[in-house]
Enzyme design. Structure first.
Site, PDB file in Angstrom:
ATOM      1  N   ASP A  56      -2.441  -4.983  -0.111  1.00  7.91           N
ATOM      2  CA  ASP A  56      -2.082  -6.269   0.499  1.00  7.91           C
ATOM      3  C   ASP A  56      -2.900  -6.586   1.746  1.00  7.91           C
ATOM      4  OD1 ASP A  56      -0.831  -4.272   1.995  1.00  7.91           O
ATOM      5  OD2 ASP A  56       1.200  -5.088   1.762  1.00  7.91           O
ATOM      6  N   GLN A  66       0.807  -1.212   0.000  1.00 10.69           N
ATOM      7  CA  GLN A  66       0.000   0.000   0.000  1.00 10.69           C
ATOM      8  C   GLN A  66       0.845   1.268   0.000  1.00 10.69           C
ATOM      9  OE1 GLN A  66      -3.175  -1.554   3.151  1.00 10.69           O
ATOM     10  NE2 GLN A  66      -3.840   0.306   2.124  1.00 10.69           N
ATOM     11  N   HIS A  67       0.183   2.367  -0.347  1.00 13.64           N
ATOM     12  CA  HIS A  67       0.652   3.745  -0.160  1.00 13.64           C
ATOM     13  C   HIS A  67       1.725   4.223  -1.143  1.00 13.64           C
ATOM     14  CE1 HIS A  67      -1.516   3.729   3.593  1.00 13.64           C
ATOM     15  NE2 HIS A  67      -0.695   2.887   4.180  1.00 13.64           N
TER      16      HIS A  67
END
Length: 491
Positions: free
Chosen positions: A245, A84-85
């Site tokens: 995820d 992520q991110h």
């Protein structure tokens, strides 16, 4: 006997890509392929070339397909779950302009702090987007790029998350899902859309962002012929929108609207996370108030330092990671990469309570304890976000699902049992993120609910270990040291 219908789930994580081939009828994993990719950077920087993710995905799929023994024509769909991110900036031809800024790149901490004071402060951010800005979120990374590399920001023709980048390579469609989008800082869980006020604050054109699919199992498109040729798969098979995820791990565990709700999970990986699927929209500056990928929510607490930090301590001590003993008086806060929970991006590792009698094994055990207490402290907040009272006896005694690489280690499992005082369930399936992605792929191919599919597959089933008496003495000692450190570390 005809070959089974197969789907492929890809876990594109911080360090590697894993591809699992799953029989859609039974949920049985037929084969797994793996390929590593590199992370570079120091002094807070963590970057990867997105082209390496694509290379690793291709290699992992090829290895898995070769090991499975099933014909490529049996594959009906593919989905990607990604770290992520991360901030991926592309030029007009879809090529990366620079290495991606990863979730654990803490250089954006000043930008996160400045954003956190805008638009009414952290509580207002949590009420709108689900999360207060921290260095991990994509919005802070975009702001860092604007300030430190303005030419790159100005040249950016598309902004993607890691899983978006790979899904677009597969399908040609710029698409994301509510789960991964909810970790950007510019997607409002309150409205289910990108927030124009936040985008204006960031100077980010909505046209640079992908469309948000209804869920991770939505069909993004068919596998493009060039991608199919590189992967050795049939062109036109279903490509799911995919997700982040953590959201995929929840699907793999059967957590969601069509499965288990309000059941906590602790994931022990590079980061330590605790989360649960719930119908209550989380609003807490202490949490990442994510959307799940299936229409419910996924309140999540995350620490930066978990298995990798403890492995580093073991290496420094010259010990195998399993050669640990309870820390005794020793406390080690392994904040080697700064920390996200608590929000201390400039923190470093802290060791206290050494005696002449302290052994290497106790120091290593103290590292386990410090990492475990840090992530377990977020558990109560996650439970509150689910509308539960963490002090209520039935809630406090509820089973904790333990996943991630650390769940395969005896010391991690026993440390979590000792410090939580809860029964622990360790699922048999080791690749829950990739299997969750496979359920999304199956959903895109068949129209079935991915959580219901995963629950029917039983991928979240496993061995339940009974509760042991909680080690409150160690808990209080580590918590006290953490609170003292919290007051002393710069932000």
């Amino acid at each position: 006997m005809p070959a089974p219908t197969v789907v492929i789930g890809v876990d594109s994580s911080t360090q590697s890509a894993k591809a699992v081939l799953v029989d859609t009828a039974t949920g049985r994993t037929l084969a797994t392929g793996r390929a590593a990719h590199r992370v570079s950077g120091e002094a807070g920087a963590r970057e990867s070339d997105p082209e390496e993710w694509w290379r690793a995905l291709r290699e992992a799929v090829a290895e898995g397909l070769g090991r499975s023994g099933v014909p490529a024509a049996s594959v009906a769909g593919i989905a990607v779950a990604g770290q992520q991110h991360g901030l991926v900036t592309l030029d007009g031809s879809g090529r990366p302009l620079r290495p991606a800024l990863l979730w654990n790149d803490t250089r954006s901490a000043p930008q996160a702090a400045a954003l956190g004071e805008a638009l009414g402060g952290p509580r207002a951010w949590a009420e709108l987007t689900g999360s207060a800005p921290v260095a991990a979120v994509t919005a802070a990374k975009w702001q860092w790029l604007r300030e430190h590399e303005p030419r790159t920001a100005a040249a950016t023709a598309a902004v993607r998350l890691p899983h978006d980048f790979l899904t677009e390579r597969l399908s040609g469609v710029p698409v994301t899902d509510p789960g991964d989008a909810s970790g950007t800082g510019w997607y409002a869980t309150a409205t289910g859309a990108y927030d124009p006020e936040v985008l204006d604050l960031l100077g980010l054109d909505r046209a640079l962002l992908p469309e948000v699919a209804p869920g991770g199992a939505a069909r993004a498109g068919g596998l493009l012929a060039p991608a199919a040729a590189e992967l050795g798969l049939p062109s036109g098979i279903a490509v799911a929108a995919g997700t982040g995820d953590n959201m995929a791990a929840a699907v793999g565990l059967g957590l969601g609207g069509a499965g288990l709700l309000d059941r906590p999970v602790l994931s022990l990986g590079t980061s330590g996370t605790v989360f649960a699927a719930t119908r209550s929209r989380p609003v807490s500056p202490a949490l990442s108030g994510f959307a799940a990928t299936d229409g419910v929510y996924l309140p999540l607490g995350c620490t930066l330092n978990c298995t990798r930090a403890v492995d580093k301590v073991a290496a420094l001590l010259g010990l195998d990671r399993e050669r640990a003993e309870p820390g005794g008086e020793t406390v080690l806060l392994p904040f080697l990469d700064g920390e996200r929970t608590p929000d201390l991006p400039a923190a470093s590792g802290l060791l206290t309570g050494l005696r002449h009698t302290t052994s290497r094994e106790q120091i290593l055990g103290a590292a386990y304890e410090g990492a475990t207490v840090a992530v377990l402290r977020a558990l109560d907040e996650v439970l509150r976000a689910c509308g539960l009272d963490p002090t209520e006896p039935a809630t406090a005694a509820g089973t904790l699902r333990l996943v991630g690489g650390g769940a395969r280690g005896r010391q991690w499992v026993e440390t979590v049992r000792r410090l939580s005082g809860r029964p622990v369930l360790v699922p048999r399936e080791p690749e829950l993120v990739a299997v969750g992605a496979a359920a999304l792929a199956a959903g895109a191919a068949t129209g079935e609910d991915p959580v219901r599919l995963a629950a029917a597959w039983g991928t979240g089933d496993g061995t339940e270990l009974p509760a042991v008496a909680r080690d409150t003495e160690t808990w209080e000692r580590v918590s006290e040291a953490l609170e003292r450190a919290r007051a002393g570390f710069p932000r």
